[in-house]
Each structure stands twice: as structure tokens, then as C-alpha cells.
Design a protein around this motif. Structure first.
Motif, PDB file in Angstrom:
ATOM      1  N   TRP A   1      -7.043   6.031   7.782  1.00 20.67           N
ATOM      2  CA  TRP A   1      -7.331   7.326   7.137  1.00 20.67           C
ATOM      3  C   TRP A   1      -8.538   7.196   6.210  1.00 20.67           C
ATOM      4  N   LEU A   2      -8.546   6.125   5.448  1.00 18.38           N
ATOM      5  CA  LEU A   2      -9.638   5.863   4.507  1.00 18.38           C
ATOM      6  C   LEU A   2     -10.968   5.647   5.246  1.00 18.38           C
ATOM      7  N   TYR A   3     -10.936   4.881   6.326  1.00 17.98           N
ATOM      8  CA  TYR A   3     -12.154   4.634   7.103  1.00 17.98           C
ATOM      9  C   TYR A   3     -12.663   5.928   7.728  1.00 17.98           C
TER      10      TYR A   3
ATOM     11  N   GLU B   1      -8.061   6.102  16.617  1.00 19.68           N
ATOM     12  CA  GLU B   1      -7.299   6.821  15.586  1.00 19.68           C
ATOM     13  C   GLU B   1      -8.229   7.295  14.455  1.00 19.68           C
ATOM     14  N   ILE B   2      -9.115   6.398  14.028  1.00 18.68           N
ATOM     15  CA  ILE B   2     -10.015   6.714  12.916  1.00 18.68           C
ATOM     16  C   ILE B   2     -10.946   7.866  13.271  1.00 18.68           C
TER      17      ILE B   2
ATOM     18  N   VAL C   1       0.840  -1.204   0.000  1.00 17.90           N
ATOM     19  CA  VAL C   1       0.000   0.000   0.000  1.00 17.90           C
ATOM     20  C   VAL C   1       0.873   1.251   0.000  1.00 17.90           C
ATOM     21  N   LYS C   2       1.928   1.241   0.815  1.00 15.94           N
ATOM     22  CA  LYS C   2       2.846   2.401   0.878  1.00 15.94           C
ATOM     23  C   LYS C   2       3.468   2.680  -0.493  1.00 15.94           C
ATOM     24  N   ASN C   3       3.898   1.607  -1.165  1.00 15.88           N
ATOM     25  CA  ASN C   3       4.495   1.763  -2.495  1.00 15.88           C
ATOM     26  C   ASN C   3       3.505   2.326  -3.505  1.00 15.88           C
TER      27      ASN C   3
ATOM     28  N   PRO D   1       1.748   9.342   6.371  1.00 15.11           N
ATOM     29  CA  PRO D   1       2.100   7.912   6.346  1.00 15.11           C
ATOM     30  C   PRO D   1       2.346   7.307   7.736  1.00 15.11           C
ATOM     31  N   ASP D   2       2.395   8.144   8.789  1.00 16.04           N
ATOM     32  CA  ASP D   2       2.524   7.589  10.145  1.00 16.04           C
ATOM     33  C   ASP D   2       1.240   6.878  10.559  1.00 16.04           C
ATOM     34  N   MET D   3       0.136   7.266   9.921  1.00 19.36           N
ATOM     35  CA  MET D   3      -1.155   6.653  10.220  1.00 19.36           C
ATOM     36  C   MET D   3      -1.352   5.504   9.233  1.00 19.36           C
TER      37      MET D   3
END
Lengths: 187, 83
Positions: A72-74, A160-161, A5-7, A65-67
Motif C-alpha cells: 500500500w505504501l509503495y 498488487e502495488i 506493523v499490524k499492531n 489490512p488484507d493488503m
């Protein structure tokens, strides 16, 4: 998975739009499920879930990207669902019988399982009762219940969400469960 | 009639969140063993959770991804040609 996912996100930030299709494929079921449980309507869930992916794409540069990307998407999907709930007209809101048509679609999906028609219908009725009970919850409890039991996330991730302290998440979860118990506990 | 500990419902929820201390768990277990009303409450909570966990998972339309991709802002597509 997280590395993939990061890539992909790096590629998207560089302008590779096709990389985003992979992200959508990975998360579409989860995001759709979240929206469906929040809204109780397949058509609206599809619409809001698509909107969530489009918002995420447009705002990808604000993603930290720390999360976890999924968190983030949710968050985006939850907020859009809550916006949609608030925009609904009260009479439409009460008219949760739209799930009657949903039931038909659900029935055709369940029909392929090996359970007898009676069993299927019984579980279908139960499905609708459960969904209606979820829809009766005020949205702040509903989102916590959906994230915990439909998306199977930890209290930490939910915190977090929703950008809430874990203690608040717990309190809402407790109250949400109590409210659901009153509707479902006697079944 | 024995008296129910004032925080017994909270202990039930802590248990369901798997965030209960061993001492509290003992208090909860002992009380549920003796009190039919709280035992019923706890069972109803567990049943409620099971109902929600086992609700069927629906899936989005087959062309969901294609629809999202078609709705993305167009201008960035030109960058792809530069790869």
C-alpha cells in the motif's frame, strides 16, 4: 515483522501518532530508494518520500489490512513519483544533469569504501549511466523495473502495488528490460 | 543459418522472471547453444539486469523520520495525552 506493523497501525488508528515514527523508520529506506530511482534526484526523492508517508498517515483509515502494508505504501510512493514526473517542465526533465550534483553526494558516500579511487570513480560513472538509463524509460516501464530490481519484489506484489494484472506487469517488465538492454547491454 | 524460434526473446524474459516451463527452458538452452546472435542478446539482458541490481543504494537524510513527524497534521497529538 508484519505482525509488528499490524499492531502499530492499530495504535495509529486509535490516535497514537508516535507509533507512526516506528513505521517510518521501518520503511524509509525502501520508500526513499523507490522515489530516488523514479526521479533521479536526491532532493526530490526526499521530498516525495516524506509526502508519501504523510499521505499514508492521513489516509490510514482507508488502508485495507488484507493488503500488505508495504504494498500500500509503495503504491502511494509510486503514484506520487509519477505525478511529480508529469508535473516537471519538459526542459527541466531533459536537464537530467542535476544528477551531476547527486554524483558529488554519492561520491562522498562511496568514498568510505575500501575500493581505490579509480575503481570508485569507475563504478560511480557506471552508477550514473545506469540511473540515466532508468530515467529514460517511460514511467510505466520505469515503475515496474524499479519495483522488481531495486525493491526486489515479486511479480505478484508488483501487480498488487500497481493494481495491474500480473500479465501486464510481465509485459512491461519484458519491454523495460529490452529498452535497458539497448542502452546498457554493450557496456 | 538456422531459424530462430519466433518466441525465443519471450522465452528469455520468461527465464529471467523464473517463470519458464522445463520444456521451454530446454528449447531456449538448445537454441542459445547454436545461435551466437541470440546468445549475445541473452547475455546482454543478464548483464543489464546485473547492472541494475547492483546499483548502489542511497539513504535518506538522518532526520527523515523527524521531518515526517513534524509535518503530520497536529490535531491528533492531543489524543495521545488521553492514553
Amino acid at each position: 515483522m508484519e505482525q509488528l506493523v499490524k499492531n502499530r497501525i492499530k495504535a495509529i488508528k486509535k490516535g497514537d501518532q508516535n507509533a507512526y515514527a516506528e513505521i517510518v523508520e521501518i520503511y524509509k529506506n525502501k520508500v526513499y530508494q523507490l522515489c530516488y530511482r523514479m526521479l533521479g534526484n536526491r532532493h526530490e526523492a526526499e521530498d516525495v518520500a516524506q509526502e508519501a508517508f504523510i499521505r499514508a498517515y492521513i489516509n490510514i483509515h482507508t488502508y485495507n489490512p488484507d493488503m500488505k502494508f508495504s504494498s500500500w505504501l509503495y503504491r502511494i510512493a509510486t503514484n506520487l513519483s509519477i505525478d511529480r514526473i508529469r508535473k516537471k517542465k519538459p526542459d527541466f526533465y531533459l536537464d537530467a544533469e542535476v544528477s551531476g550534483t547527486d554524483g558529488l553526494t554519492m561520491y562522498s558516500q562511496l568514498a568510505s569504501t575500501e575500493a581505490s579511487p579509480e575503481d570508485t570513480l569507475e563504478s560511480l560513472e557506471l552508477q550514473e549511466i545506469v540511473q540515466k538509463a532508468i530515467l529514460k524509460l517511460p514511467e510505466k516501464y520505469r515503475s515496474v523495473i524499479v519495483l522488481k530490481y531495486i525493491e526486489e519484489l515479486s511479480l505478484q506484489e508488483i501487480s498488487e502495488i500497481l493494481d495491474l494484472p500480473v500479465g501486464t506487469v510481465k509485459t512491461r517488465l519484458h519491454r523495460g528490460r529490452e529498452a535497458l538492454r539497448k542502452q546498457l547491454g554493450h557496456l | 543459418m538456422m531459424k530462430c524460434p519466433s518466441n525465443i526473446i519471450e522465452l528469455m524474459h520468461n527465464y529471467l522472471d523464473e517463470e519458464i516451463s522445463p520444456q521451454d527452458e530446454l528449447i531456449l538452452r538448445d537454441h542459445l547453444h547454436e545461435c551466437a546472435k541470440c546468445s549475445q542478446h541473452f547475455n546482454d539482458l543478464k548483464k543489464t539486469v546485473a547492472f541494475i541490481q547492483h546499483s548502489s543504494h542511497l539513504v535518506p537524510s538522518d532526520d527523515f523520520t523527524a521531518k515526517v513527524m513534524a509535518r503530520l497534521p497536529k490535531e491528533k497529538k492531543t489524543i495521545r495525552l488521553g492514553r
